[in-house]
Design an enzyme around this catalytic site. Structure first.
Site, mmCIF file in Angstrom:
data_model
loop_
_atom_site.group_PDB
_atom_site.id
_atom_site.type_symbol
_atom_site.label_atom_id
_atom_site.label_comp_id
_atom_site.label_asym_id
_atom_site.label_seq_id
_atom_site.Cartn_x
_atom_site.Cartn_y
_atom_site.Cartn_z
ATOM 1 N N GLY A 194 39.169 25.591 36.537
ATOM 2 C CA GLY A 194 38.573 26.712 35.818
ATOM 3 C C GLY A 194 39.080 26.786 34.399
ATOM 4 N N ASP A 217 35.640 22.463 35.851
ATOM 5 C CA ASP A 217 34.926 23.738 35.711
ATOM 6 C C ASP A 217 33.449 23.518 36.028
ATOM 7 O OD1 ASP A 217 34.363 26.466 35.056
ATOM 8 O OD2 ASP A 217 36.048 26.439 33.668
ATOM 9 N N ASP A 237 32.943 21.975 41.686
ATOM 10 C CA ASP A 237 33.120 23.241 42.379
ATOM 11 C C ASP A 237 34.488 23.246 43.038
ATOM 12 O OD1 ASP A 237 33.053 25.482 43.948
ATOM 13 O OD2 ASP A 237 31.202 24.978 44.991
ATOM 14 N N MET A 238 35.348 24.158 42.628
ATOM 15 C CA MET A 238 36.712 24.194 43.155
ATOM 16 C C MET A 238 36.756 24.533 44.637
ATOM 17 S SD MET A 238 38.030 27.721 41.379
ATOM 18 C CE MET A 238 37.086 29.259 41.553
ATOM 19 N N LYS A 251 44.904 29.317 35.815
ATOM 20 C CA LYS A 251 45.146 30.469 34.943
ATOM 21 C C LYS A 251 43.997 31.458 35.088
ATOM 22 C CE LYS A 251 44.973 31.976 30.177
ATOM 23 N NZ LYS A 251 43.655 32.642 30.399
ATOM 24 N N HIS A 255 42.446 35.832 40.652
ATOM 25 C CA HIS A 255 42.183 37.282 40.656
ATOM 26 C C HIS A 255 40.690 37.595 40.647
ATOM 27 C CE1 HIS A 255 41.875 38.201 36.012
ATOM 28 N NE2 HIS A 255 41.186 37.138 36.348
#
Length: 349
Positions: A194, A217, A237-238, A251, A255
């Site tokens: 990302g 990303d 795609d993570m 980073k 969240h």
């Protein structure tokens, strides 16, 4: 309740009710270019000088004074000594210096402009309605799609969000590298998941030339970026696959997601790195609620509401983080709370 107490409570209620105008005052100051004008002038400016420099209509000069009065109250500007009946002069503060419009990447100006864009502000108007719904994200309820889907549909919105993240990354990467460069010791390869336009990965690659850096990303974020530069950009795609490396860097990613999704991302990270005795680890930059003093706690709690408003994510305390790590199969972690409201979390398989 006595009358005096009721009146004081009413004043506090009004302060809470109209707190959104603090944000709009900030946005107005940035859009008008007030910090940049004072910076370019090389010295503090009077109301008359600012009015002329900003090329505002003459009828708005009294309104500019009212705006400056509020900005001074908020600590965004400071008024220098006005004794001896001299005209007040306005100067920058550490806050306003962050949003000077500069050609380099040191300005944080894109971040508040993005966060205060109507697309991102509008969902907060419907939080009460969202609480009565079941499962649908608040942003999705308002816009008909997730924030990530909207970045793929609207290039200008995608640029707005990416510029905001890049401005933050440029600031934070300096502190990580200069003050906590030890977290990169022994690493020969790193994937920034990302990582956007790669500002952090590029900074790491410049500071530690022996580290091969990859940025993963979405296609709309990195698909147009060069593939033959200092870092390698990979569209992907993570949730499906993360390129193998000694370390994974996250980073402000986790969240954005609920616990279930975070566990999936962490599991993909674990698959991408070697065992701990071979140097494998994850480096996470996130807030740890309660890890800093009261000065930053409000920022952490506001960000938690922001995550609830825009995405299906949240800010987590240390226990919540450890629960995620355990569920994803990790054995230990270390937290260094020294990045303002955020922390560096090293997680080991």
């Amino acid at each position: 309740m006595e009358c005096r107490d009721m009146l004081n409570a009413q004043a506090e209620l009004w302060n809470l009710t109209f707190s959104f105008l603090k944000s709009m005052t900030l946005k107005c100051a940035i859009q008008l270019g007030i910090p940049t004008a004072i910076h370019n002038n090389g010295q503090p400016m009077t109301l008359h000088e600012l009015h002329a420099a900003l090329s505002l209509p003459i009828n708005n000069k009294p309104n500019l004074w009212r705006l400056l009065r509020m900005l001074t109250h908020l600590g965004f500007l400071v008024v220098q000594d006005t004794s001896n009946n001299k005209e007040a002069v306005y100067d920058l503060t550490p806050i306003s210096r962050l949003v000077i419009n500069k050609a380099d990447s040191s300005s944080l100006l894109p971040f508040p402009l993005a966060m205060l864009d109507f697309t991102l502000v509008k969902p907060s108007l419907y939080l009460g309605d969202w609480f009565k719904q079941d499962k649908l994200e608040n942003f999705q309820m308002d816009h008909g799609c997730t924030i990530w889907e909207l970045t793929g549909q609207r290039p200008e919105f995608n640029t707005l969000v990416n510029d905001a993240m890049t401005s933050d990354s440029s600031l934070i990467s300096d502190y990580i590298i200069n003050d906590h460069g030890n977290v990169f010791q022994g690493i020969s390869s790193l994937v920034d998941v990302g990582g956007g336009s790669g500002s952090v990965a590029i900074a790491i690659a410049n500071a530690f030339p022996k580290i091969e850096c990859i940025v993963l990303d979405l296609p709309q974020v990195v698909g147009h970026l060069p593939t033959d530069g200092l870092v390698k950009f990979v569209s992907g795609d993570m949730f499906s696959n993360i390129p193998p490396a000694n370390a994974v860097f996250l980073k402000w990613v986790l969240h954005d997601w609920c616990d279930e999704d975070c566990i999936k991302i962490l599991q993909r990270c674990k698959e991408a790195i070697p065992p701990r005795d071979a140097g494998g680890k994850i480096i996470i930059i996130e807030m740890v609620v309660g890890s800093v003093g009261s000065m930053h706690r409000e920022s952490q709690l506001l960000f938690d509401i922001l995550m609830m408003t825009l995405v299906n994510g949240k800010e987590r305390d240390e226990e919540e983080w450890w629960n995620l790590f355990k569920e994803a199969g990790f054995t230990s972690y270390k937290i260094v709370a020294s990045l303002g409201v955020r922390s560096i979390i090293e997680v080991y398989p």
